[in-house]
Design a protein around this motif. Structure first.
Motif: not given
Length: 635
Positions: A79-80, A120-125, A127-132
């Motif tokens: 997955s991405l 701990h915030s890796a997935e959130s970061r 996801s934020s980059i991919l969303s951008g």
């Protein structure tokens, strides 16, 4: 700190960088600029160690982590989000070790380090980059193999951005981004906490995301502080000073040569003449900077203007599969002088809409009315692959002009901006920029009424983009533009339409408003289902066709005198600029001030008067243009 010392690099026997040096302080965000083929990508390869330098060295602090976008886009079944998370090699290794470690001290060290790198915030970061970059939550969970090459390159970009290297190297990252992705990347780079070196021909990226410019010119590296506009001003000042210094040196040389010739045979002056002769031998001539000439783009206007509206859509839908439209509720009109930029994320249907306008796709329902005799030119970047690889530019043009004389065919190719030595070169051996010129020339060969350009700038350097801007502004017909180059949109387009939520609507804000909307997450369109109210204004009340034609005719009639004044001022400004250029050239001759001081004074006054008149004309032009734009906006 990046330290480049006495560096020389050669590719295929051609010297691209010659004993160049550069110091890039830690934390600098620099744009690397230069003409196409100057050696910018070669410099990146030397920095990363993929190409050995001929002389000199590249150094940076020990343990510096370099990051650049992978040349091959990921196409695996992962997955991405998984691909991006794997880019942080240290985090992956620590998590794997944490699963097997038994030493309590080592386990403690692992968890401390994981906390330090904010694991701990890796997935959130991620996801934020991919969303951008245009991937919604559902897309982030899909395998990379399900995306096209251009979208995969975005994943590769997301991966390197997530890894947060100490030195980030980006080579034309906006080439596979839409305007929305470009705006997001621009904002990301401007806030990046480490050193960035980005190759870009996008003026807005170079003005808003970097704080320094590295110019690769004449095989040397020159460092300038500030954004691209500041760089242009500094370089212009540098060129002017150099030009003056060359003039002074030449005048000084001629004076000494005259002294030597006059007095070398005279005993009382022989010693002084000999001294000046030695000074002449030691004098190092200043080298003028050679400015590469950019061949202009030329788009011939139609012989006969089509009647407005040139295209009218009523309740139209379009798509590729029957019963599954990509765009619907299309109630739009395009007039003879419209300049419209299409906004919206890739995948929302901008290219589909462009194909519909060009007649490459038929409407599935509703009606589309085109003006009689309407000629449409359509350029899309992917059409480069449609060129016949073994055929030259002359052969491509001859196919469209089979009965034309050889001289006329070659004249057409020359107007496309291809030099004589490239006219008979096979298309497969032309550069990306030369292929783009050939394609645009082929598309506009019949002098169209409507020009549709889908990402025309990907292979053009800044100078060529400026030439394209001038050509679009000179083109008398209508233009539809899809581009991630904000400068080009702002410099050439009058109206903005947004493609989102399965339709095309008018956008009443400007690009600065749109940028704020993008960065606030309000333009995800089909990706995340944004509220259409955030994307475009409400539709205007229905007006009968007769009233529409009457209002349009009245508006054109009212604006005619204004447009005529603006055109007259354009001509006057152009003439004044040429006059001033000619006077500057004459006044640059140092001998004029000694041989004919009265003429020099008269010419100086003439230049001063011309400059004042030019300033007045430009002020009038700005006022009239603002008045014209306000009238257009009130439509």
């Amino acid at each position: 700190m990046l330290q480049i010392t006495d560096l020389s690099a050669r590719v295929a026997g051609r010297l691209l960088i010659d004993h160049a040096s550069l110091t890039l302080p830690t934390g600098t965000k620099a744009g690397l600029v230069g003409r196409n083929g100057a050696g910018k990508s070669t410099l990146f390869r030397v920095i990363t160690g993929d190409l050995a330098a001929e002389t000199g060295s590249v150094s940076f602090p020990k343990n510096t982590r370099l990051g650049q976008v992978a040349q091959e886009a990921p196409g695996t079944e992962e997955s991405l989000i998984e691909i991006v998370l794997k880019a942080d090699v240290e985090r992956v290794a620590l998590l794997a070790e944490a699963e097997t470690a038994t030493d309590p001290n080592r386990i403690a060290d692992i968890h401390i380090r994981l906390a330090d790198i904010e694991a701990h915030s890796a997935e959130s970061r991620a996801s934020s980059i991919l969303s951008g970059l245009g991937f919604d939550i559902a897309a982030q969970a899909r395998p990379a193999s399900s995306f096209s090459g251009g979208w995969r390159m975005r994943v590769a970009l997301a991966a390197v951005l997530f890894s947060q290297p100490d030195m980030l190297l980006l080579d034309e990252p906006t080439n596979y981004l839409d305007l929305e992705g470009t705006l997001w990347l621009e904002n990301f780079v401007s806030r990046y906490p480490h050193t960035v070196l980005v190759i870009s021909h996008d003026r807005d990226v170079l003005n808003n995301a970097v704080n320094a410019i590295v110019h690769l010119d004449q095989q040397k590296l020159n460092f300038y502080r500030g954004d691209y506009d500041q760089f242009e001003r500094q370089r212009a000042e540098k060129l002017e000073l150099l030009h003056k210094a060359i003039g002074k040196q030449e005048a000084h040389r001629k004076h000494m040569e005259a002294f030597v010739e006059r007095f070398r045979a005279k005993a009382s002056k022989a010693r002084q003449a000999q001294s000046r002769l030695k000074a002449l031998e030691k004098m190092q001539p200043l080298q003028a900077i050679v400015e590469d000439h950019v061949t202009p783009f030329v788009f011939e206007g139609p012989e006969k203007a089509a009647a407005s509206p040139i295209i009218r859509m009523e309740h139209a839908t379009v798509g590729y599969t029957p019963g599954r439209p990509i765009l619907s509720r299309l109630d739009l009109r395009i007039d003879t002088d419209d300049r419209i930029a299409l906004l919206g994320q890739n995948g929302n249907g901008k290219s589909t809409f462009a194909k519909l306008l060009a007649g490459r796709l038929a409407e599935q329902s509703g009606t589309i009315t085109r003006a009689p005799g309407l000629k449409i030119a359509f350029f899309a970047q992917h059409q480069i692959d449609d060129l016949r690889p073994a055929e030259s530019a002359v052969q491509h043009v001859r196919r469209l002009m089979p009965d034309a004389a050889e001289a006329k065919v070659r004249a057409k190719v020359a107007r496309m901006g291809l030099p004589t030595q490239k006219m008979d070169t096979a298309a497969e051996k032309l550069s990306g920029g030369e292929k783009a010129r050939l394609l645009m020339g082929l598309a506009t060969l019949d002098a169209p009424n409507l020009l549709i350009l889908d990402e025309p700038t990907n292979h053009l350097d800044i100078e060529a983009r400026e030439s394209l801007v001038r050509a679009l502004n000179d083109f008398p017909g209508a233009v539809i533009l899809i581009s991630h180059d904000r400068h080009m949109v702002e410099a050439t387009m009058d109206r903005l339409w947004i493609v989102a939520e399965g339709t095309v609507s008018r956008y009443d804000g400007d690009l600065e408003d749109y940028k704020k909307l993008v960065l606030s997450g309000g333009t995800k369109g089909n990706s995340v289902g944004a509220d259409p109210a955030d994307l475009a204004s409400a539709p205007a009340p229905q007006v009968s066709k007769i009233d529409q034609r009457r209002i349009a005719a009245e508006r054109r009639e009212q604006l005619k005198p204004l447009k005529a004044k603006i055109s007259q001022l354009d001509i006057q400004i152009s003439r004044l600029q040429k006059t001033i250029e000619g006077l500057d050239e004459t006044l640059g001759d140092a001998a004029l001030y000694t041989c004919d001081p009265a003429r020099a004074a008269a010419l100086n006054k003439q230049r001063s008067d011309a400059a004042k008149t030019l300033a007045s004309c430009e002020e009038n032009w700005l006022a009239l243009t603002a008045e014209h734009d306000a009238a257009m906006a009130a439509e």
